[in-house]
Design an enzyme around this catalytic site. Structure first.
Site, PDB file in Angstrom:
ATOM      1  CB  SER A 110     142.364 128.409 -14.612  1.00 11.45           C
ATOM      2  OG  SER A 110     141.822 129.742 -14.296  1.00 11.45           O
ATOM      3  CE1 TYR A 133     143.969 135.431 -14.563  1.00 17.65           C
ATOM      4  CE2 TYR A 133     142.094 133.761 -14.138  1.00 17.65           C
ATOM      5  CZ  TYR A 133     143.160 134.220 -15.117  1.00 17.65           C
ATOM      6  OH  TYR A 133     142.864 133.975 -16.344  1.00 17.65           O
ATOM      7  CB  THR A 159     147.677 135.327 -14.612  1.00 18.45           C
ATOM      8  OG1 THR A 159     147.969 133.742 -15.140  1.00 18.45           O
ATOM      9  CG2 THR A 159     147.214 136.138 -15.788  1.00 18.45           C
ATOM     10  CE  LYS A 255     148.834 131.897 -19.360  1.00 19.57           C
ATOM     11  NZ  LYS A 255     147.945 133.121 -19.671  1.00 19.57           N
ATOM     12  CG  HIS A 279     144.849 136.250 -20.950  1.00 17.41           C
ATOM     13  ND1 HIS A 279     145.365 136.475 -19.752  1.00 17.41           N
ATOM     14  CD2 HIS A 279     143.806 135.593 -20.853  1.00 17.41           C
ATOM     15  CE1 HIS A 279     144.374 135.894 -18.791  1.00 17.41           C
ATOM     16  NE2 HIS A 279     143.435 135.362 -19.556  1.00 17.41           N
TER      17      HIS A 279
END
Length: 388
Positions: A110, A133, A159, A255, A279
């Site tokens: 992540s 992100y 994402t 995603k 999520h």
């Protein structure tokens, strides 16, 4: 460390994790937004799907081996990107990545990890996926993409469902912030987790390794707090994927897709795969479960893009259910986090072994010998998940 041969299911790991991890970090992992209805639906809708048992079928030679994003995998599972993994267990992202490599499935790091891209790359030999992100600071994002490419990440997972933050009541009540608030309750709770505290004292990795020291003006945890609040970008849209794809130059996964129209947008944007995901129930409470959204999305895109799914996967049986309804593979988040928190790298390997065994045995009872041959006919009630 618990005796791993006594661990028989993911729920065993969950019970140990709840005892071992400080409340604020366990609740961060194990909560959804608002009423948590979507979080609960992710699991409940999977359990509602029942299998069609077959008998007198030659099932002597069985295989779970598959391919995800062109990679050979031991079973159609990847470890999902999860924030603050290194606060469930010291050096958690490194340990989980090594476990995934040992077992033979992809690991996804992540953006909001504690261990950095470079940390994980230095401790593994198999390329891993990196989840991005998209922040307002596009220069930082560009450099983050470059770092992932330098680390030989084999796929970039973008994402799309975090333009704004869903509210998780437990995080507010626990004082989870950056840095965490040292309330009396939190300090007392930490005192009941001596092994966790000792492990954290032994590591230098206690901040967001991908951000601190890399984003402009972010030199410590306090400056990170104000930066993070400002950075999630509500203007993010499908047009942004063009420059991300060009900068990255490799395999691209999107995603957060929960609607067939968005799935078609992902195809048009040139993504190699999409992940049907809400999520983990942590964003839009009241959204359908991932398994309910999966069939319509798989039907809408056909073979034009690889369809993966996350949300509620707690067993090998859940993996089979998702594959039956159109997923090429699944990602697991909480399932591996419980195991990581409970028993570190060995725990994650054990969790994957348990899920593989459950998948193999259930597939056999359904009269299938190859995971590629699984379709909705293995289910008695394929519409029971409330499929859209």
């Amino acid at each position: 460390m618990p005796a791993l041969n006594k661990i028989t299911c993911i729920e065993d790991f969950q019970r140990i994790a709840r005892r071992r991890v400080p409340r604020m970090f366990y609740d961060y992992m194990d909560s959804g937004s608002w009423t948590e209805s979507t979080y609960r639906a992710n699991e409940a809708d999977l359990r509602a799907l029942k299998f069609r048992q077959r008998v007198a079928v030659d099932i002597a030679q069985r295989s779970l081996r598959s391919r995800m994003l062109g990679e050979d995998v031991a079973m159609p599972v990847a470890l999902a990107p999860t924030g603050l993994t290194g606060m469930q267990r010291a050096d958690g992202e490194i340990l989980a990545a090594r476990a995934a490599e040992r077992f033979g499935v992809p690991f996804t790091l992540s953006t909001m990890s504690i261990c950095s891209i470079e940390d994980v790359a230095a401790h593994t030999s198999r390329p891993f996926w990196f989840q991005l992100y998209v922040m307002r600071d596009r220069d930082f994002i560009g450099r983050l993409i470059d770092r992932a490419r330098t680390a030989r990440c084999s796929a970039l997972v973008v994402t799309l469902d975090l333009q704004v933050m869903g509210q998780r009541h437990k995080d507010i009540k626990n004082g989870l912030s950056t840095p965490p608030r040292p309330t009396l309750g939190n300090l007392i709770n930490l005192g009941t987790k001596p092994q966790w505290c000792l492990d954290m004292l032994r590591t230098q990795r206690r901040s967001f390794g991908n951000i601190v020291g890399h984003a402009r003006g972010v030199a410590d945890m306090r400056s990170l707090a104000s930066w993070t609040v400002e950075q999630f970008d509500p203007t993010l849209n499908w047009n942004d994927l063009a420059w991300i794809k060009e900068r990255w130059g490799g395999k691209l996964i999107v995603k957060g897709v929960m609607d067939p129209q968005d799935a078609r947008h992902a195809v048009d944007a040139g993504a190699d795969a999409l992940i049907v995901s809400n999520h983990g129930g942590r964003q839009l409470d009241g959204a359908p479960s991932s398994i309910a959204a999966l069939p319509a999305i798989a039907q809408a895109v056909g073979d034009r893009i690889e369809v993966l799914m996350d949300g509620g996967i707690r067993s090998g049986q859940d993996i089979l259910r998702a594959v039956a309804l159109g997923a090429r593979g699944v990602l697991i988040g909480r399932a591996f986090l419980y195991a990581l928190a409970a028993a570190g790298e060995a725990g994650v390997v054990r969790a994957l072994e348990l899920m593989a065994n459950e998948l193999d045995v259930t597939m056999a009872f359904c009269g299938r010998t190859r995971i590629q041959d699984v379709d909705r006919s293995v289910l008695v009630n394929p519409a029971a998940a409330g499929a859209l």
